[in-house]
Design a protein around this motif. Sequence first.
Motif, short mmCIF file in Angstrom:
data_model
loop_
_atom_site.label_atom_id
_atom_site.label_comp_id
_atom_site.label_asym_id
_atom_site.label_seq_id
_atom_site.Cartn_x
_atom_site.Cartn_y
_atom_site.Cartn_z
N ALA A 1 0.45 -0.80 0.23
CA ALA A 1 0.07 0.52 0.17
C ALA A 1 1.07 1.16 0.03
O ALA A 1 1.89 1.21 0.78
N LYS A 2 0.15 2.00 -1.32
CA LYS A 2 1.23 3.61 -0.46
C LYS A 2 1.02 4.45 0.43
O LYS A 2 0.22 4.29 0.31
N GLY A 3 2.62 5.24 0.08
CA GLY A 3 1.98 6.43 1.58
C GLY A 3 2.29 5.54 3.31
O GLY A 3 1.50 6.84 3.45
N LEU A 4 2.11 4.79 3.37
CA LEU A 4 2.38 4.64 4.60
C LEU A 4 3.80 4.82 5.79
O LEU A 4 4.41 4.99 5.26
N PRO A 5 3.40 4.91 6.96
CA PRO A 5 4.12 5.49 7.07
C PRO A 5 5.68 4.40 7.72
O PRO A 5 4.67 3.33 7.57
N GLN A 6 6.56 4.85 7.68
CA GLN A 6 7.85 4.13 8.40
C GLN A 6 8.97 4.64 9.34
O GLN A 6 9.53 5.76 8.95
N LYS A 7 9.40 3.96 9.96
CA LYS A 7 10.01 4.57 10.98
C LYS A 7 11.65 3.56 11.52
O LYS A 7 10.50 2.83 11.46
N GLY A 8 12.26 3.95 11.20
CA GLY A 8 13.47 2.37 10.78
C GLY A 8 13.33 1.86 10.04
O GLY A 8 12.77 2.16 8.76
N ASN A 9 13.10 0.43 10.46
CA ASN A 9 12.16 -0.32 9.28
C ASN A 9 11.46 -1.15 9.43
O ASN A 9 10.93 -2.43 9.38
N LEU A 10 10.76 -0.43 10.02
CA LEU A 10 8.92 -0.47 10.32
C LEU A 10 8.25 0.49 9.36
O LEU A 10 8.13 1.25 9.33
N ARG A 11 6.85 -0.41 8.73
CA ARG A 11 6.63 0.53 7.30
C ARG A 11 5.43 -0.14 7.52
O ARG A 11 4.91 -1.19 7.75
N GLY A 12 4.36 0.65 8.49
CA GLY A 12 3.07 1.25 8.49
C GLY A 12 2.43 1.41 10.33
O GLY A 12 3.51 2.11 10.07
N PRO A 13 1.25 1.16 10.43
CA PRO A 13 0.40 0.32 9.69
C PRO A 13 0.02 -0.01 8.50
O PRO A 13 -1.02 1.58 8.26
N GLY A 14 -0.57 -0.91 8.13
CA GLY A 14 -1.80 -1.18 6.82
C GLY A 14 -2.47 -1.69 7.77
O GLY A 14 -2.62 -2.38 8.71
N LYS A 15 -4.04 -0.58 7.31
CA LYS A 15 -5.26 -1.63 8.70
C LYS A 15 -6.79 -2.29 7.77
O LYS A 15 -7.46 -2.41 7.67
N GLY A 16 -6.28 -2.27 6.42
CA GLY A 16 -7.35 -3.23 5.37
C GLY A 16 -7.59 -4.36 6.69
O GLY A 16 -7.52 -4.80 6.81
N GLY A 17 -9.04 -4.64 6.35
CA GLY A 17 -10.22 -5.32 6.70
C GLY A 17 -10.67 -4.88 8.50
O GLY A 17 -11.89 -5.87 9.01
N SER A 18 -10.07 -4.30 8.90
CA SER A 18 -10.64 -3.87 9.92
C SER A 18 -12.40 -3.23 10.06
O SER A 18 -12.79 -1.94 9.18
N ARG A 19 -12.98 -2.84 11.03
CA ARG A 19 -14.32 -2.92 11.06
C ARG A 19 -14.89 -2.55 12.12
O ARG A 19 -13.95 -3.32 13.12
N GLY A 20 -16.00 -2.05 13.14
CA GLY A 20 -16.58 -2.74 13.92
C GLY A 20 -16.18 -1.35 15.49
O GLY A 20 -15.07 -0.18 15.02
N ASP A 21 -16.08 -1.91 17.14
CA ASP A 21 -15.17 -1.44 17.42
C ASP A 21 -14.83 -2.23 18.29
O ASP A 21 -15.39 -3.84 18.87
N ILE A 22 -13.52 -2.14 18.42
CA ILE A 22 -12.93 -3.76 18.54
C ILE A 22 -12.83 -3.89 20.40
O ILE A 22 -13.33 -4.99 20.98
N GLU A 23 -12.90 -2.47 21.28
CA GLU A 23 -12.79 -2.41 22.61
C GLU A 23 -14.60 -2.61 22.83
O GLU A 23 -14.73 -4.16 23.80
N ARG A 24 -15.37 -2.50 22.17
CA ARG A 24 -16.94 -3.45 22.76
C ARG A 24 -16.81 -5.12 22.23
O ARG A 24 -17.60 -5.55 23.07
N GLY A 25 -16.27 -4.77 21.60
CA GLY A 25 -16.31 -6.31 20.40
C GLY A 25 -15.63 -7.14 22.40
O GLY A 25 -16.23 -8.59 22.67
N PHE A 26 -14.83 -6.68 22.33
CA PHE A 26 -13.88 -7.89 23.68
C PHE A 26 -14.64 -7.58 24.93
O PHE A 26 -14.56 -8.50 25.89
#
Length: 792
Positions: A197-222
Amino acid sequence: MSGAESFEQRTLSAGIVGDAIKQVTRNVPTGEPPSWPTNAELRVVGKDVPRMDALDKVTGRARYTFDVQLPGMLYARTLNSTVAHARIKSIDTSRAEQYPGVRAVHVLERLLMAAELRDPGEEAKEPYPIVRFTGQPIAAVAAISARAAEAALALIKVEYEVLPHVTELADAMKPDSPPVFPGPTEQRATAGGGGAAKGLPQKGNLRGPGKGGSRGDIERGFKEADVIVEGEYRTQVQTHTPLEPHGLVADWRGDELTLYASTQHVMSVRDEAAEIFKLPKEKIHAISDYTGGGFGAKYGVGNYGTLAIHLSRKAGAPVRLVLDRREEHVSVGNRPASLQRLKIGAKRDGSLTAVELHSFGTGGVAAGAGVGSCHHNMYVCPNVSIEHYDVFTNAGPCAAFRGPGQTQGIFAFEQAIDAVADRLGLDPLLMRDKIDTRDADDVRARAAERRIGAEKIGWARRRAPGSDTGSIKRGVGMAQSMWPYIVNSYTTCEIRVAGDGTVEAFCGTQDIGTGTRTVFAQVVAEELGLEAEDIKVHVGDSRFPPGPPSGGSRVTSSLTPAARNAAHAAARDIAARVAPLLNAKAEDLEFRNGHIEVRGDSKSSLGFFEALRRAGIETIVHRADRRDDYEGYARKAGELNISPHAIGGVQFAEVCVDTQTGVVKVERVVAVHDCGRPINPKLVESQILGGVVQGVSYALYEDRRLDAATGVQLNANIDQYKIVGSRETPRIDVHLIELLGGQSSTDARGVAEPANVATAAAVANAFFNATGKRIYTLPMTPANVLAALRSE
């Protein structure tokens, strides 16, 4: 669908043959042939026709890239980096150029397959590509013999300015780790897919995060969950290790270039060469008669092919460059390693409330080391949070590999689903019955697969986890696979029928050992009432009508409808010319058993060849494109059309664990799969057998090992790099489901990816059933197994 096309409504059959067939209404493009009945009612399609190229392969007549011999051909070898990270200060090739027999030397100007800096100004401009992994190709020599080329390589002097490097994922994630790239990167998709994916942040050797597929409210889900399961899963780098290594013969003559390639896509070889060398595509002729395995890494010309083409142009002669085993392991692709932190919440009845994933994947110097789409689209869950990071290391680049991403993802996800079932006291099969409800047609198929597989493996006799006594423990586990049903837009087939009865079929796809030639012939033969051996199939040539790449399980789904439609047009053309000879209407003629006959009156018929002769036919040529599926697609991405439906499968594994030595033996695998209409069940079964073997090998043995101090791969061979052999291969039982979808004129889909992706997960779940302990790290070596058995 194209707005210029006209459509008609048809009633078609859909569902599992022998179980749940229903009638559906589809908008079908005008001119499409009538739908076929089930395979049982067809003569050639759905039958175990022997491979058409089998004799050529076993007798040695089949010509692979290594077998290409051209007049005056030179032999090339590559010079590869001996350090993991460096600037090249100078390269002196003068002595190599003067070595007896050497005809050309070339230094690589640009490295393919790697990520590139978003802002090239982040790095000082250098005369040569920065070295970022040990084994990176630098230059190549073409000589009158491979021995002379190898000797000349030793005379090339490379002066390095060595830079700090990092080879392990965990180390590269640290803030103070040596950066592989000095700034943010991008990597566009190339032949074979990939990219990030284009334009993701990168710090050192970590590029991301990509968040494709996320949906809903994860805190409520747990908060809504009655049970929460967490785990950290690790998968290793797996290299492709095909029997035939990457190779290319380049023959540049004048302003035209001919390429003989071991490839999964002849069109991408042509297109990438045209882009790199600024040549019109019509000036490039790419040929692939036979390919000895690919699995995802054999697309485009690659760095090795680029070098061969440069050498051919310089030398004015054809050049053959075939990689050795070390180069094959190191520089042309691998399945990325992954670290997946997975958390799942569920209610007491098994329904999922939350899925949270933090994943880190390393494709070495390449981006795109994801873990697939299973976490967000395999089961119903309202709340999903996904964060994926690419982690750069000084190691060779990743490439697509049979179920890219999905294989790593399902190893973790299907174990976590089993862990939830165990916590809730549910049968893992019943748990999946509860949550596998995303698509009605696919759900029915997977439910049938679970039921059939359970019966065949003896699931009812499965004991409680860890209850087997003694030091040798046995267990049974299962896992589900899923892969998108993909159609390649740019697929065209041509059928030529000559007056002497010769029938030829052309498509610019390729046969990499999967049986594409045979499937092509069966479809055409079925439509013309002939036998498969009556059809001369021509593939593997960029001068033929465009065909799909052999990747993503898309060849059969893309090729067969175009092939049938072209053959149907040829049959209707012939019928119109033969009808007067039988005093009948063209629409009343049928092609059956080598004859053209009046429907309902088999006595009013002519032999196929006689009919052509009497009708005065010289040559008939018809082409057909792959039209859109009748229901359309969920989304389109360039040449890829992604169906709302999927390709599924369920695999059950039975394992034996020696708790004293840590040795795991997979004794049996039951694989139950659907791939639409199986055109040739024996070939489908062969694909599934290969996928299971490859999956067992990934689960238990394969593991690229790098020396952290030098970046050198310590097992870049086929001795220390362990691969499953005949003694380690389990008994494999394959069961196919014939699943009609009312989607195309053949309803056929691929099977290569789903045949592989669930294997490691099924083995891991069987390990838990045998021992009562989870195995979180692949491969399941004795060291990893003993560590898992000692864990609390």
